[in-house]
Scaffold this active site. Structure first.
Site, short mmCIF file in Angstrom:
data_model
loop_
_atom_site.label_atom_id
_atom_site.label_comp_id
_atom_site.label_asym_id
_atom_site.label_seq_id
_atom_site.Cartn_x
_atom_site.Cartn_y
_atom_site.Cartn_z
N GLU A 141 17.87 8.95 -44.99
CA GLU A 141 18.46 8.09 -46.02
C GLU A 141 17.49 6.98 -46.41
OE1 GLU A 141 21.90 6.45 -44.06
OE2 GLU A 141 22.35 8.40 -43.17
N LYS A 169 16.40 3.25 -46.94
CA LYS A 169 16.85 2.03 -46.27
C LYS A 169 16.95 0.94 -47.33
CE LYS A 169 15.88 -0.90 -42.27
NZ LYS A 169 15.98 -2.20 -42.91
N ASP A 179 17.50 -2.54 -49.16
CA ASP A 179 17.15 -3.90 -48.76
C ASP A 179 18.20 -4.85 -49.32
OD1 ASP A 179 15.75 -5.88 -47.61
OD2 ASP A 179 14.10 -5.89 -49.05
N GLU A 223 25.46 -1.33 -47.16
CA GLU A 223 24.61 -2.41 -47.63
C GLU A 223 25.11 -2.86 -49.00
OE1 GLU A 223 22.40 -2.82 -45.28
OE2 GLU A 223 20.71 -3.93 -46.11
N TYR A 238 26.53 3.72 -45.41
CA TYR A 238 25.66 4.58 -44.61
C TYR A 238 26.26 4.99 -43.26
CZ TYR A 238 24.18 -0.07 -42.94
OH TYR A 238 24.15 -1.35 -42.48
N LYS A 249 18.27 9.68 -38.90
CA LYS A 249 19.33 9.67 -37.90
C LYS A 249 19.52 11.09 -37.38
CE LYS A 249 21.60 5.99 -40.44
NZ LYS A 249 22.66 5.64 -41.38
N LYS A 280 9.41 2.08 -42.00
CA LYS A 280 9.27 1.06 -43.03
C LYS A 280 8.15 1.37 -44.03
CE LYS A 280 11.25 -2.52 -42.72
NZ LYS A 280 11.55 -3.64 -41.85
N CYS A 317 -9.55 -24.10 -75.81
CA CYS A 317 -9.44 -22.67 -75.49
C CYS A 317 -10.61 -22.20 -74.64
CB CYS A 317 -9.38 -21.88 -76.79
SG CYS A 317 -9.44 -20.09 -76.54
N CYS A 369 -12.71 -19.65 -77.03
CA CYS A 369 -13.43 -20.06 -78.24
C CYS A 369 -13.64 -21.57 -78.35
CB CYS A 369 -12.71 -19.55 -79.48
SG CYS A 369 -11.18 -20.44 -79.82
N CYS A 390 -3.85 -21.47 -78.44
CA CYS A 390 -5.19 -21.75 -78.95
C CYS A 390 -5.07 -21.84 -80.46
CB CYS A 390 -6.11 -20.61 -78.54
SG CYS A 390 -7.58 -20.53 -79.56
N CYS A 435 -11.13 -17.02 -82.68
CA CYS A 435 -11.05 -16.79 -81.24
C CYS A 435 -11.15 -15.28 -80.94
CB CYS A 435 -9.73 -17.35 -80.71
SG CYS A 435 -9.52 -17.07 -78.95
S1 IVH Z 1 22.01 2.53 -40.02
C1 IVH Z 1 23.14 1.96 -35.79
N1 IVH Z 1 21.29 3.22 -42.44
O1 IVH Z 1 19.01 -1.79 -41.93
C2 IVH Z 1 22.65 2.13 -37.18
N2 IVH Z 1 21.00 0.97 -41.79
O2 IVH Z 1 17.70 -2.64 -39.19
C3 IVH Z 1 22.73 0.92 -37.95
N3 IVH Z 1 20.11 -0.47 -43.54
O3 IVH Z 1 21.30 -3.99 -40.59
C4 IVH Z 1 22.21 0.96 -39.30
N4 IVH Z 1 19.96 1.08 -45.09
O4 IVH Z 1 21.78 -3.27 -42.91
C5 IVH Z 1 21.37 2.24 -41.54
N5 IVH Z 1 20.74 3.98 -44.57
C6 IVH Z 1 20.82 2.99 -43.67
C7 IVH Z 1 20.43 1.68 -43.99
C8 IVH Z 1 20.53 0.69 -43.00
C9 IVH Z 1 19.78 -0.20 -44.82
C10 IVH Z 1 20.00 -1.80 -42.89
C11 IVH Z 1 21.26 -2.22 -42.19
C12 IVH Z 1 20.86 -2.70 -40.84
C13 IVH Z 1 19.38 -2.65 -40.88
C14 IVH Z 1 18.87 -2.06 -39.57
#
Ligand code: IVH
Length: 677
Positions: free
Chosen positions: A117, A119, A121, A177, A229, A294, A318, A412, A415, A430, A436
């Site tokens: 999945e 991640k 932010d 999230e 998630y 996962k 990351k 400027c 020029c 300018c 120019c």
């Molecule tokens: S799983 C036990 N899945 O990342 C599993 N987390 O460092 C717990 N996050 O605080 C999280 N996307 O807010 C999971 N697809 C995703 C995610 C996700 C973002 C964030 C989540 C968590 C942090 C983990």
């Protein structure tokens, strides 16, 4: 129960079902079936019904997303199951090591199936459903306890207040999230800047700030979204035995899951997923900071268990960060198309968002002041999506003693002409115009364009190449081009070269409005160029026009008049015009109607205040048609003043100078007289 109430109740139920359906299609399936306006109409009708019969309002009605009263502060709530965090992998090897550990623990050689999945932010949230109804939204907090922000969570449009379908457990805690899409973030910041409010440094902070609002009405304006998630505490029902299947169930129940989720086999496939998502990253509508792998099978997850605060069955891989810190080494000033002078940050090179960045835009001096930026400062750089890198903030505690204040140059950098910043404008420019070099390139493109000289076949790209090869440097130099010069260019044959020369030859015979427009005077667009041409009849007369003469022209205010006047005051602009003429650029002057014999010939008049029967411009046109010159300001030479409602300083001045003043009524009577009616 009255019949009317009964009918309204049935209609409200139908509306809710329809609205929930649209929400689901829009937010979860990304496939809306109706335009926004139709959706708005359904909401509007439901609101009407509920206003008429308040008994119809249910807590999970789509109209109840906003409406809770602001709270004083948030209550702390303990999570029934802790909200864990994830281990991080930064290198591919870290991921391979993770996979090795998983297989060792499970004592198996065959490859493991992973649910992959993106991640997101944003801000981690737990949302509680009791018998399918949203009862609570809590932040992750420290993982053990978070803040109860239920009223705010209810305003997030894609979180269902009531689950769809059937088969959901009696108690279901969904985790995910909450984030602010990039477009909403940019729009919010743009508005905040205009209003002089504080901007957010990134979408994540914006999401956090929006969720922390005490007044949910404010949260409701922020266009937040949630992506789920996992599940937390579950009771009174069964869930499927794999992560992927659980996500599919959540989707069925109306919760948004990430469409980029994939089930893959083995670590190599995980790495491929990582690389593929990384490639898509810039084009996504929201920020992600990596991917999460996962172990898909819940039985295997259970066998693996947890270590301190993280599961052994998942890892976050990351991406390179989109925000990094570096040092501002200098600020340069660049000159754009309209002469706008833009400060550019020269940075100590830093790897951010997957590329090495050494420049960032600073927009204007206001932005530098807003950031309180000094040369030598440590700054936070953000490069997200395909947006140009931005300086988002200064790290004040890292400011060196010798940090230098940033000042805009007076002249400027390209020029040497004066830089002018008009009052009330944020942009400094300018004043060099065609002189120019930076502005010249764009001026040539404008000069050649369809609505100006209409030089067929001379597009922007060709102008770039011609300038690069030093074959042209000014609009006039276009006419010195030879077939052989052009034919020698890449991808230009003899035929197209001949065609271009023919087009240049043809363009020499132009019209006065086109030529005036082609000069690229600020605020003089196609329509204004036409008006000026018709009013003055010849370029000479336009060149000699005073500010007063210019203000006489309808639609020309003091600002445009100033631009026109100063354009013709610059010797290099006059030289360019002369050069163009010497190359054979020509047009026919426009015949002017003689004023001789007209009733107001030789009279100079001023119109001020608000007229009720016509606009000021119409009054001016009327006076000009009667032979008068309509001036912009009152002087001893003014023959008379037409003063409408709310006339101010011009009226005072006319009275002081003893100039004849007509109010609107008297003016209209006079017009009849002058016309001999
Ligand atoms: S799983 C036990 N899945 O990342 C599993 N987390 O460092 C717990 N996050 O605080 C999280 N996307 O807010 C999971 N697809 C995703 C995610 C996700 C973002 C964030 C989540 C968590 C942090 C983990």
């Amino acid at each position: 129960m009255s019949q009317e109430f009964q009918a309204a109740s049935e209609e409200a139920m139908g509306l809710r079902a329809a609205i929930e359906d649209h929400n689901y299609r829009y937010y979860v399936l990304d496939d809306p079936s109706v335009p926004d306006a139709e959706y708005d109409r359904l909401m509007q009708r439901l609101r009407q019904l509920e206003a008429r019969f308040p008994d119809l309002i249910t807590p999970d009605s789509p109209t109840q997303r906003v409406g809770a009263m602001p709270s004083d502060s948030f209550e702390t709530v303990e999570h029934r199951l802790p909200m864990l965090s994830l281990d991080n992998a930064f290198e591919e090897q870290d991921l391979l090591d993770f996979d090795r550990r998983v297989r060792d623990r499970l004592k198996r050689e065959e490859e493991v199936v992973y649910c992959c999945e993106p991640k997101l932010d944003g801000i981690a949230i737990s949302v509680w459903y009791e018998d399918g109804r949203l009862i609570r939204g809590v932040t992750r907090g420290d993982g053990t306890a978070g803040e109860d922000i239920t009223p705010n969570v209810k305003t997030v449009a894609n979180i269902p207040l009531k689950l769809r379908g059937e088969g959901y457990p009696g108690t279901l805690e969904v985790r995910g999230e909450i984030y602010l899409p990039r477009a909403a973030f940019d729009a919010y910041n743009k508005k905040a800047l205009e209003k002089g409010d504080k901007v957010f440094v990134n979408p994540r902070n914006a999401a956090a700030g929006s969720l922390r609002q005490l007044d949910p009405k404010v949260t409701a304006t922020r266009a937040l979204e949630m992506c789920c998630y996992s599940v937390g505490f579950v009771e009174g029902g069964e869930l499927p035995g794999s992560q992927r299947q659980i996500l599919e169930k959540l989707k069925e129940w109306g919760l948004k899951i990430n469409p980029l989720t994939e089930r893959v086999t083995g670590a190599q496939a995980c790495l491929e997923y990582y690389r593929s998502i990384m490639q898509q990253r810039d084009g996504l509508a929201y920020d992600i900071d990596g991917v999460v792998f996962k172990v898909d099978d819940l039985a295997l997850q259970e066998a693996l268990g947890y270590v301190s605060r993280a599961p052994r069955w998942a890892i976050a891989h990351k991406f390179p960060a989109q925000e990094e810190m570096t040092v501002l080494e200098a600020v340069d000033f660049q000159v754009g198309r309209t002469g706008a002078v833009t400060p550019v940050a020269r940075l100590h090179p830093v790897f951010v968002g997957g590329v090495t960045v050494s420049n960032a835009t600073l927009h204007n001096m206001d932005e530098i002041r807003r950031l309180d930026l000094h040369v030598g400062d440590s700054v936070v750089i953000r490069r997200a999506g395909d947006v140009i890198p931005q300086v988002v903030s200064v790290v004040p505690e890292k400011r060196p003693q010798n940090a230098a204040v940033i000042q805009r140059p007076e002249t400027c950098p390209v020029c040497g002409s004066d830089i002018i910043q008009l009052e009330g404008e944020v942009v400094a420019r300018c004043s060099g115009g065609l002189y120019c070099a930076a502005q010249r390139k764009e001026a040539i493109k404008h000069f050649a364009s369809r609505k100006a000289m209409d030089i067929e076949g001379l597009g922007d790209k060709l102008v770039d190449i011609l300038i690069e090869k030093e074959l042209i440097s000014t609009p006039a130099s276009l006419f010195t081009l030879r077939v052989a010069d052009i034919a020698a260019l890449e991808r230009m044959g003899q035929k197209s070269a001949e065609n271009l020369i023919k087009a240049l030859e043809k363009a020499k015979s132009t019209t006065l409005p086109r030529f005036i427009f082609g000069l690229g005077i600020r605020e003089v667009g196609e329509a204004t160029a036409k008006t000026l041409a018709n009013h003055f009849g010849s370029l000479e007369k336009l060149q000699q026009a005073t500010i007063e003469d210019l203000e006489e022209v309808s639609d020309i205010g003091p600002v445009s008049a100033g631009h026109i006047k100063s354009f013709f005051e610059q010797p290099h602009n006059l030289e360019t015009i002369e050069e163009l003429r010497s190359h054979g650029v020509h047009w026919q002057d426009i015949e002017q109607v003689s004023r001789e014999g007209l009733p107001l010939d030789g009279q100079s008049v001023v119109v001020t205040g608000t007229l009720t029967n016509m606009t000021r411009d119409e009054a001016k046109d009327l006076l000009v048609s009667l032979g008068a010159k309509a001036a912009g300001s009152v002087s001893a030479k003014t023959s008379f003043l037409v003063a409408g409602e709310k006339a101010g300083s011009k009226l005072t001045k006319a009275e002081q100078l003893g100039v004849q003043v007509y109010n609107e009524e008297a003016f209209l009577a006079k017009v009849k007289e002058w016309k001999g009616e």
